[in-house]
Scaffold this motif. Sequence first.
Motif, short mmCIF file in Angstrom:
data_model
loop_
_atom_site.label_atom_id
_atom_site.label_comp_id
_atom_site.label_asym_id
_atom_site.label_seq_id
_atom_site.Cartn_x
_atom_site.Cartn_y
_atom_site.Cartn_z
N VAL A 267 0.84 -1.19 0.00
CA VAL A 267 0.00 0.00 0.00
C VAL A 267 0.88 1.25 0.00
CG1 VAL A 267 -1.79 1.30 1.22
CG2 VAL A 267 -1.83 -1.21 1.25
N LEU A 268 0.68 2.12 -0.98
CA LEU A 268 1.37 3.39 -1.06
C LEU A 268 0.42 4.49 -0.59
CD1 LEU A 268 3.12 3.05 -4.55
CD2 LEU A 268 3.91 2.26 -2.32
N THR A 269 0.90 5.34 0.32
CA THR A 269 0.06 6.42 0.84
C THR A 269 0.77 7.76 0.70
OG1 THR A 269 0.91 6.13 3.10
CG2 THR A 269 -1.10 4.93 2.51
N LEU A 270 -0.02 8.81 0.58
CA LEU A 270 0.48 10.18 0.51
C LEU A 270 -0.40 11.03 1.41
CD1 LEU A 270 2.52 12.13 -0.88
CD2 LEU A 270 0.78 12.52 -2.64
N TRP A 271 0.25 11.74 2.37
CA TRP A 271 -0.50 12.52 3.37
C TRP A 271 -1.55 11.66 4.08
CZ3 TRP A 271 -0.79 15.35 -1.61
CH2 TRP A 271 0.32 16.19 -1.78
N ASN A 272 -1.14 10.42 4.38
CA ASN A 272 -2.00 9.45 5.08
C ASN A 272 -3.22 9.02 4.27
OD1 ASN A 272 -0.42 9.26 7.46
ND2 ASN A 272 -1.28 11.21 8.17
#
Length: 286
Positions: A267-272
């Motif tokens: 899983v890739l996340t950005l700013w949660n």
Amino acid sequence: MGFAYPMQKFQDWLTQQWVIVSGRKINPENYPWLIGPFGNLDAMSEDFIHQFAEKENLIVEKNSKTKGIIPSMLKLNLSETEYSNLSKNVINFYENTSNHDLNFSIKWNPIFKFSGILINKLFSNRINQLNIPTKNIDDSESLKSEIINLIDLRTNEIKYTFWFRSIKSTEKVIYSGVYGICNLPSGKTCVKAVFPLPNGNATVLMNPSVGKNGELILNSSGKKFGDAGFYFLLKDSKGEYWSKFVRSFRDCLIIGSENEMIAAEQVLTLWNLKVLTFNYKIKLKK
């Protein structure tokens, strides 16, 4: 302030200039845990590996007896309890990656899908790197996986392990990375993945741990420069090194085994916020 190398694509120059302005200047000798191969201005390909090997006085070995992205999982420095609980199939996959077939599926968060399309058009399609499909893949798509080791002539030891992954049906390269292990300034051991880019690279450092069911958990959720996490590294027009720690971007991979089938979720996340999810099915070649 430094300036990015001018004779290149504008989008590459602009990205590198952002790293210089918002990042920090470093002396590579003081940051061995961060340093990795840089790309050139051309697309990533096997030609690049041969050019890089010649420059570094290394031997390209495609049919090495060592076929894993991590030669020994003991080098992760897990506790005795963690290592004994770690799935033997997962250990075998990392130490003998070439002996496995991989299939994957992808699910995008619709909020970030346009960003993925834009990145592919501006960067990935051209440089043949981080070329992630921008459409959801619900059914398993087969991956071609190849391990190429670069051997140090003086020590006869592996210095770099390249792992190529491309979609079999389209032959598009998703990842072309250099995999290994490093020790952070804190002393923590991390799995290290370096993706060469023009005049630099993107590096992901991931803390390992073992779940209650024997799954390996690799997490890049560090809080500051020097922690596990996502980094850009480059050389400017004068050959000075610059690095940027991107705290907002995180990568979590969980890989486990049940009934002899290895399954992984990344899983890739950005700013949660979840950006996209990869699901992998891995099995030994027949």
